[in-house]
Design a protein around this motif. Sequence first.
Motif, short mmCIF file in Angstrom:
data_model
loop_
_atom_site.label_atom_id
_atom_site.label_comp_id
_atom_site.label_asym_id
_atom_site.label_seq_id
_atom_site.Cartn_x
_atom_site.Cartn_y
_atom_site.Cartn_z
N UNK A 1 40.11 57.72 45.79
CA UNK A 1 40.71 58.61 46.78
C UNK A 1 40.83 57.89 48.12
N UNK A 2 39.74 57.19 48.52
CA UNK A 2 39.76 56.54 49.83
C UNK A 2 40.51 55.22 49.81
N UNK A 3 40.37 54.52 48.66
CA UNK A 3 41.09 53.26 48.51
C UNK A 3 40.83 52.26 49.61
N UNK A 4 39.58 52.16 50.04
CA UNK A 4 39.25 51.18 51.09
C UNK A 4 39.40 49.76 50.52
N UNK A 5 40.32 48.99 51.12
CA UNK A 5 40.66 47.69 50.51
C UNK A 5 39.48 46.72 50.51
N UNK A 6 38.63 46.83 51.52
CA UNK A 6 37.46 45.96 51.57
C UNK A 6 36.55 46.22 50.36
N UNK A 7 36.32 47.50 50.07
CA UNK A 7 35.48 47.87 48.93
C UNK A 7 36.09 47.37 47.63
N UNK B 1 38.20 44.90 47.19
CA UNK B 1 38.10 43.44 47.08
C UNK B 1 36.70 43.01 46.67
N UNK B 2 35.71 43.72 47.19
CA UNK B 2 34.33 43.41 46.80
C UNK B 2 34.13 43.64 45.30
N UNK B 3 34.68 44.73 44.79
CA UNK B 3 34.57 45.03 43.35
C UNK B 3 35.28 43.95 42.52
N UNK B 4 36.45 43.53 43.01
CA UNK B 4 37.21 42.51 42.27
C UNK B 4 36.49 41.17 42.29
N UNK B 5 35.92 40.83 43.46
CA UNK B 5 35.17 39.57 43.56
C UNK B 5 33.99 39.56 42.60
N UNK B 6 33.39 40.75 42.40
CA UNK B 6 32.21 40.84 41.55
C UNK B 6 32.52 40.38 40.12
N UNK B 7 33.74 40.59 39.64
CA UNK B 7 34.02 40.11 38.28
C UNK B 7 35.12 39.05 38.22
N UNK B 8 35.53 38.52 39.39
CA UNK B 8 36.52 37.44 39.39
C UNK B 8 36.01 36.28 40.23
N UNK B 9 36.99 35.57 40.77
CA UNK B 9 36.82 34.54 41.77
C UNK B 9 35.54 33.73 41.76
N UNK B 10 35.49 32.71 40.94
CA UNK B 10 34.39 31.76 41.00
C UNK B 10 33.09 32.31 40.47
N UNK C 1 41.02 48.45 38.68
CA UNK C 1 42.48 48.56 38.77
C UNK C 1 42.89 50.01 39.05
N UNK C 2 42.21 50.97 38.40
CA UNK C 2 42.53 52.39 38.62
C UNK C 2 42.19 52.79 40.06
N UNK C 3 41.08 52.25 40.56
CA UNK C 3 40.67 52.54 41.94
C UNK C 3 41.72 51.97 42.90
N UNK C 4 42.15 50.74 42.62
CA UNK C 4 43.16 50.11 43.49
C UNK C 4 44.47 50.90 43.46
N UNK D 1 28.11 47.97 39.48
CA UNK D 1 27.88 49.41 39.59
C UNK D 1 27.29 49.80 40.95
N UNK D 2 26.46 48.91 41.49
CA UNK D 2 25.92 49.13 42.83
C UNK D 2 27.07 49.19 43.85
N UNK D 3 28.01 48.23 43.71
CA UNK D 3 29.16 48.19 44.62
C UNK D 3 30.05 49.42 44.47
N UNK D 4 30.14 49.92 43.23
CA UNK D 4 30.94 51.12 42.98
C UNK D 4 30.38 52.30 43.77
N UNK D 5 29.05 52.43 43.76
CA UNK D 5 28.41 53.50 44.53
C UNK D 5 28.75 53.38 46.00
N UNK D 6 28.66 52.15 46.52
CA UNK D 6 28.98 51.91 47.94
C UNK D 6 30.43 52.25 48.26
N UNK D 7 31.31 51.95 47.28
CA UNK D 7 32.75 52.15 47.50
C UNK D 7 33.11 53.63 47.61
N UNK D 8 32.19 54.52 47.21
CA UNK D 8 32.48 55.96 47.30
C UNK D 8 32.59 56.41 48.75
#
Length: 277
Positions: free
Chosen positions: A132-138, A140-149, A224-227, A171-178
């Motif tokens: 719902x909030x779609x905070x791009x920083x959050x 990106x953090x989620x994406x970095x957690x399973x991508x990028x290096x 992806x659904x969150x994005x 999952x910790x980051x998902x909670x924060x992203x709420x």
Amino acid sequence: MGLHRGVAPRIPRAASPTEIVTTLLSVIGAAPQPIGARAALTGLRQQGVTESESTINRRMRQLDAEGMTESVSGKGRVLTEKGKGFLALAAANRRLGSVLAHALDVRNLFDLLDWLVARRAIEREAARAAARHGNSEDIERLEREHHGGDPGHRRQAAGERLPGAEGLGFHRLLGRASRNRVLIALSDAVFDPQLNWLDELLDVIISAGGARERSAHEHEEMTAAIRAGDIDRAGDLAAAHIDRLIQAVEDFAASNRPAVVERLLALVKPSPDLPSA
Ligand SMILES: [Zn+2]
């Protein structure tokens, strides 16, 4: 009326300044009338506070200065509203801390299932709120957690044994992203670092079911659904992901003798006597 009704349990060792202040406030708060310095000292001694009289007097003056206590026409001290509020908050913290610590003391697979069911509720809402909030920083953090290096993701995809592959970090980051303070607090509690060992336990269980490789993919779909801002899909995917973990734990419990399960828990769970790594 007893002076010490309802005061905190006896403090066993040298008290910290916070403990002294909290105990002092509880002694003053429990007194039926304004309490003098001498009676407060006696009350503190009965609570096991052994600090010198001069230290305690200094703390009392400090409480006055901070507006937690006030003197009543030379009769002694009473709590101000601020002091009462502080005391109530300290009691709530203590109560919450012990309730959570008890609830999160995972001792067997039934406890593990309870933990997962609670996570399903928290994470479904966290994923919905994040979409719902779609905070791009959050995001990106989620994406970095399973991508990028992150070599973890690729090794996990290749099916290699990797402790903690389920990715409680995600999952910790998902909670924060709420961005919901209550959800974040609940999420932080269920993913408290002292429960990191559950990641390893889940990893063993999920590997035994042959379904571990799916986790990384499901994390990506969720992100992806969150994005995309797809609230329903994000929530459904989060719930379905945890459902799969619940099923894996149930299958594991059904296909292994209780003794095997107990032995596994004993091997993975850190001893409470040792500081957690
Ligand atoms: Zn996961």
